[in-house]
Design an enzyme around this catalytic site. Structure first.
Site, short mmCIF file in Angstrom:
data_model
loop_
_atom_site.label_atom_id
_atom_site.label_comp_id
_atom_site.label_asym_id
_atom_site.label_seq_id
_atom_site.Cartn_x
_atom_site.Cartn_y
_atom_site.Cartn_z
N LYS A 172 61.50 -7.93 13.57
CA LYS A 172 60.70 -7.57 14.73
C LYS A 172 59.23 -7.79 14.44
O LYS A 172 58.78 -7.38 13.38
CB LYS A 172 60.95 -6.09 15.04
CG LYS A 172 60.17 -5.55 16.21
CD LYS A 172 60.40 -4.08 16.30
CE LYS A 172 59.64 -3.53 17.48
NZ LYS A 172 59.71 -2.10 17.56
N LYS A 216 59.71 -5.22 9.92
CA LYS A 216 58.92 -4.91 11.11
C LYS A 216 57.45 -5.13 10.77
O LYS A 216 56.90 -4.49 9.88
CB LYS A 216 59.16 -3.46 11.54
CG LYS A 216 58.33 -3.09 12.77
CD LYS A 216 58.69 -1.77 13.35
CE LYS A 216 57.81 -1.45 14.54
NZ LYS A 216 58.12 -0.16 15.15
C1 PBG Z 1 57.91 2.60 17.47
C2 PBG Z 1 58.39 1.36 18.08
C3 PBG Z 1 57.59 0.32 18.56
C4 PBG Z 1 58.46 -0.58 19.16
C5 PBG Z 1 59.75 -0.09 19.03
N1 PBG Z 1 59.69 1.11 18.35
C6 PBG Z 1 56.13 0.12 18.59
C7 PBG Z 1 55.31 0.33 17.41
O1 PBG Z 1 55.76 0.28 16.26
O2 PBG Z 1 54.13 0.58 17.61
C8 PBG Z 1 58.00 -1.84 19.85
C9 PBG Z 1 58.92 -2.45 20.83
C10 PBG Z 1 58.30 -3.46 21.69
O3 PBG Z 1 57.09 -3.80 21.56
O4 PBG Z 1 59.01 -3.96 22.56
N2 PBG Z 1 58.19 2.87 16.19
#
Ligand code: PBG
Length: 325
Positions: A249, A196
């Protein structure tokens, strides 16, 4: 010329004979946002056609998705500011809005699989995925694990089939696996947000949940987008710690990472086609600059081509409708 690649493209029947990649509704997971109240359907400005839904409307939406063949949803709660604290204790309250929604969904649609997100940001007054040291501002790794594990166990009790740790703390997969197993939840799957990245494309999601960090950014836990080999290191750790599925991601700017993890690991690979990617397609389509339907199928097929078994996408419903035609 003896070799003419165009012969294999000469008509649709031929193109279908040689098609390498298949996209179906069964590959898709639909992320949905839940909010307290009844008959709520609150628009999210930066995510046209996505809404914060109260539980009654959430069930209607989930049923439509299920009937279209999208049989897994990922649930994200929009939590009232007054319930957010530095220790994010609302995250494991058995009666929080997320757990209420899970129980209601399981009752209404027992065959729908539910994935719960594991990270503190929707419940943290700091807007971070872990616990923040009030003096230094540091995101504390080991104290966060405890809360994340409690959260996973609470979600399992509420009916989650899969938990998705999206927090990027070190050691969380093993810690959560232990906590789930100790409570007898050996069948609950872990889809790890393995690679991520700290990304500008999360903006619309943070609008949806009002979950942006109050101070600083997420770069001490989310990965640097300049790095690819580091994703393999994260994948090896998650695999050793007991992850069932590895996720990459964001999605589109990271197709190379999907391919690398697919080649490196024997675990299934998921891709998250995130909010900012969704917003870009929507904005261009609304301006008449691209054809949304065609773009959506092309984007989702590209994830499959790169090696993703599973795709989380806000376009799940539209894609399922298009694929059923
Ligand atoms: C939070 C989380 C995020 C997303 C999913 N879980 C955002 C972040 O890490 O700030 C993002 C999903 C998206 O942008 O569609 N842990």
């Amino acid at each position: 010329m003896h070799i003419r690649p165009r012969r294999n493209r000469k008509n649709e029947v031929m193109r279908n004979l040689v098609k390498e990649t298949y996209l179906g509704a069964e590959h898709l997971i639909a992320p949905l946002f839940v909010v307290a109240g009844i008959n709520q359907k609150i628009a999210i400005k930066s995510m046209p056609d996505c809404f914060r839904l109260s539980i009654d409307n959430l069930i209607i939406e989930a049923r439509e998705l299920f009937n279209l063949g999208v049989k897994t949803i990922a649930l994200f709660p929009a939590v009232d500011e007054s319930l957010k604290t530095p220790d994010a204790r609302e995250a494991y309250n058995p009666n929080n809005i997320n757990h209420q929604a899970m129980r209601a969904l399981k009752e209404a649609l027992p065959e729908m699989m539910i994935m719960g997100d594991i990270a503190l940001d929707p419940y943290s007054s700091d807007g971070h995925d872990g616990i923040v040291d009030p003096k230094t501002g540091e995101i504390l790794n080991d104290p966060s694990l405890e809360v994340l594990a409690k959260m996973a166990v609470a979600q399992a009790h509420a009916g989650a089939d899969i938990v998705g740790p999206s927090d990027m703390m070190d050691g969380r997969i093993g810690y959560i696996r232990n906590a789930l197993d100790k409570e007898g939840f050996t069948n609950i799957s872990i889809m790890s947000y393995t690679a991520k990245y700290a990304s500008a494309f999360y903006g619309p999601f943070r609008d949806a949940l009002d979950s942006a960090p109050k101070k600083g950014d997420k770069k001490t836990y989310q990965m640097d987008f300049a790095n690819a080999r580091e994703a393999i290191r994260e994948a090896e750790l998650d695999e050793m710690e007991g992850a069932d599925i590895l996720m990459v991601k964001p999605g589109l700017p990271y197709l190379d990472i999907i391919l690398r993890l697919k080649e490196h690991s024997t675990l299934p690979i998921a891709a998250y086609n995130i909010s900012g990617e969704y917003a870009m397609v929507k904005a261009a389509a609304q301006n008449g600059w691209i054809d949304e339907n065609k773009a959506v199928i092309e984007v989702l097929t590209s994830f499959r081509r790169a090696g993703a078994d599973i795709i989380l996408t806000y376009h799940a419903k539209l894609a399922a409708q298009l694929l059923s035609k």
